[in-house]
Design a protein around this motif. Structure first.
Motif, PDB file in Angstrom:
ATOM      1  N   VAL A  39      -3.244  -5.248  -4.989  1.00 33.68           N
ATOM      2  CA  VAL A  39      -2.158  -4.113  -5.243  1.00 33.68           C
ATOM      3  C   VAL A  39      -2.916  -4.453  -7.585  1.00 33.68           C
ATOM      4  O   VAL A  39      -2.775  -5.345  -7.548  1.00 33.68           O
ATOM      5  CB  VAL A  39      -0.647  -4.815  -5.421  1.00 33.68           C
ATOM      6  CG1 VAL A  39       0.548  -3.514  -6.850  1.00 33.68           C
ATOM      7  CG2 VAL A  39      -0.952  -4.409  -4.154  1.00 33.68           C
ATOM      8  N   PRO A  77       6.241 -10.457  -2.884  1.00 37.34           N
ATOM      9  CA  PRO A  77       4.935 -10.042  -2.651  1.00 37.34           C
ATOM     10  C   PRO A  77       4.686  -9.004  -0.829  1.00 37.34           C
ATOM     11  O   PRO A  77       4.161  -8.495  -0.160  1.00 37.34           O
ATOM     12  CB  PRO A  77       3.339 -10.461  -2.996  1.00 37.34           C
ATOM     13  CG  PRO A  77       4.007 -10.569  -3.885  1.00 37.34           C
ATOM     14  CD  PRO A  77       5.399 -11.399  -3.481  1.00 37.34           C
ATOM     15  N   TYR A  84       7.022  -8.627  -9.506  1.00 37.10           N
ATOM     16  CA  TYR A  84       7.738  -8.792  -8.633  1.00 37.10           C
ATOM     17  C   TYR A  84       8.691 -10.044  -8.961  1.00 37.10           C
ATOM     18  O   TYR A  84       8.388 -11.118 -10.277  1.00 37.10           O
ATOM     19  CB  TYR A  84       7.328  -9.386  -8.177  1.00 37.10           C
ATOM     20  CG  TYR A  84       6.352  -8.731  -6.873  1.00 37.10           C
ATOM     21  CD1 TYR A  84       4.447  -8.229  -7.214  1.00 37.10           C
ATOM     22  CD2 TYR A  84       7.215  -7.908  -5.797  1.00 37.10           C
ATOM     23  CE1 TYR A  84       4.124  -7.376  -6.820  1.00 37.10           C
ATOM     24  CE2 TYR A  84       5.731  -7.053  -4.924  1.00 37.10           C
ATOM     25  CZ  TYR A  84       4.208  -7.426  -5.437  1.00 37.10           C
ATOM     26  OH  TYR A  84       4.133  -5.969  -4.277  1.00 37.10           O
ATOM     27  N   GLU A 117      -1.030  -1.431  -1.700  1.00 36.72           N
ATOM     28  CA  GLU A 117      -2.500  -1.515  -0.820  1.00 36.72           C
ATOM     29  C   GLU A 117      -2.826  -0.825  -0.219  1.00 36.72           C
ATOM     30  O   GLU A 117      -4.198  -0.128  -0.619  1.00 36.72           O
ATOM     31  CB  GLU A 117      -2.603  -3.057  -0.355  1.00 36.72           C
ATOM     32  CG  GLU A 117      -2.419  -4.278  -0.891  1.00 36.72           C
ATOM     33  CD  GLU A 117      -2.481  -5.710  -0.582  1.00 36.72           C
ATOM     34  OE1 GLU A 117      -2.945  -5.234   0.529  1.00 36.72           O
ATOM     35  OE2 GLU A 117      -2.104  -6.614  -0.998  1.00 36.72           O
ATOM     36  N   SER A 127       3.425  -5.508  -0.179  1.00 29.66           N
ATOM     37  CA  SER A 127       2.533  -5.522  -1.293  1.00 29.66           C
ATOM     38  C   SER A 127       1.750  -4.404   0.334  1.00 29.66           C
ATOM     39  O   SER A 127       0.390  -4.004  -1.185  1.00 29.66           O
ATOM     40  CB  SER A 127       2.160  -6.506  -1.549  1.00 29.66           C
ATOM     41  OG  SER A 127       1.216  -7.691  -0.718  1.00 29.66           O
TER      42      SER A 127
END
Length: 387
Positions: free
Chosen positions: A25, A79, A102, A87, A83
């Protein structure tokens, strides 16, 4: 748009695809000022879908419009919880950049409320309370009607200002290998009424919970509304004093302790279902198991969700991004990576736990949760439960 093979897009093949694709990310360089005078004042509720609305059936990302540009998210989720889907979207669309900040829910909410111009387009919250706080301060805008129609009304704001993206239930976790260390003859004897976990002497010294979490406070608020304050206070006090419940700071640590099965580890845990599901996704033979109470606060269903801020960089991009989160791949990625339940009814749950329709959680107005759930927090502390 990148072309993907049928293997990459297979229902159970996306984890391999993501691992091979790599990438991360994007950071937050240049995040401040990404709106400025270039912000899009068009309400996203008035922006037509690029291709078709997500209320028209179970859609894949191929059915939706291509995502191009930069979208900025303040995330109250960690994350490891979220995440993966960001991604995957960046790998799916060459011209998309997802910038994520975050931090804890309360930090993100306070930051947004202090900003005159919001650099973020979306708030992705761990629970409904933070989104309700933003709505109450007038900084969220109504979501597109097709998004709201795709998600059951009990999983979204009453007036359409946020929607759940994934869900989890409160659950009873236990180590299936440790029955002989308890006074139960069978795990089938575990109660289906949450009250009994505080009153049944067989749980004394072997049970655990996590009182500092927002979902535990939400559970307490739901118990107050369903059983009354006096009975709820008795329950908390009995858990703390009579059952000597072991208290944890984190849900992952609690589930791992139940699964580990050491002499000092709890055998039973009251916690969110997805922590056990994550362990079982990695190791189907792990001893941790879950069961559920029936139609009471002990199996309360809650959501992690998104709200769109009243200032966004590109209204069409933001609206289409939200559609991608509740489309099939978005839902499946979060089931696979985080062990959560989908919020779109036509998307099949593919995790290691019971299907949601087998659990029978109570109906509860998630729009009534505030960010701090202060009254529930005060009750917990006043009755002696400190983590």
């Amino acid at each position: 748009m990148q072309q993907r093979s049928s293997e990459q897009m297979g229902r159970f093949g996306r984890r391999t695809y993501l691992a091979a694709a790599g990438g991360a990310v994007a950071g937050l360089a240049g995040l401040a000022g990404c709106l400025g005078d270039d912000g899009d004042s068009t309400p996203i509720a008035e922006v037509d879908p690029m291709t078709q609305g997500v209320d028209s059936g179970t859609l894949s990302w191929d059915d939706l419009g291509d995502l191009e540009g930069e979208i900025t998210i303040y995330s109250g989720r960690t994350p490891d919880q979220i995440s993966g889907v960001f991604e995957a979207l960046e790998q799916e669309y060459d011209d998309l950049t997802v910038s994520v900040d975050y931090d804890d829910n309360d930090v993100q909410v306070n930051q947004i409320l202090e900003e005159e111009t919001h650099p973020a387009d979306l708030m992705y919250s761990q629970d409904p309370g933070a989104l309700n706080a933003l709505h109450n301060d007038g900084v969220l805008q109504e979501l597109p009607s097709d998004v709201l129609d795709a998600v059951p009304t009990s999983y979204q704001h009453n007036d359409g200002y946020w929607t759940g993206v994934t869900g989890r239930t409160r659950s009873i976790q236990y180590n299936s290998d440790r029955l002989d260390e308890t006074d139960f003859d069978s795990w089938d004897e575990l109660p289906t009424d949450i009250t009994e976990y505080a009153t049944d002497e067989r749980f004394e010294g072997i049970i655990s919970t996590r009182p500092n979490s927002g979902t535990f406070r939400g559970f307490i608020q739901a118990m107050v509304e369903r059983k009354g304050e006096e009975e709820t206070r008795d329950w908390v006090r009995q858990m703390a004093e009579d059952q000597d419940a072991q208290l944890f700071e984190g849900g992952s640590a609690q589930a791992e302790a139940v699964n580990r099965g050491g002499d000092d580890d709890p055998i039973v845990g009251l916690g969110n279902s997805y922590y056990a599901a994550r362990i079982l996704n990695e190791d189907p033979d792990a001893p941790i198991r879950t069961t559920f109470t029936e139609n009471d606060a002990g199996c309360l269903f809650s959501v992690a969700g998104v709200g769109v801020l009243d200032q966004v960089g590109d209204a069409e991009l933001v609206a289409e991004f939200v559609r991608h989160l509740i489309a099939e791949e978005g839902q499946e990625l979060m089931m696979e990576d985080n062990g959560e339940y989908p919020v779109v009814e036509d998307i099949e749950y593919v995790g290691p736990l019971s299907d949601l329709d087998e659990i029978n959680p109570p109906e509860f107005d998630l729009s009534g949760f505030d960010m701090d759930l202060q009254e529930a927090g005060d009750l917990i502390e006043e009755e002696g439960m400190f983590s």
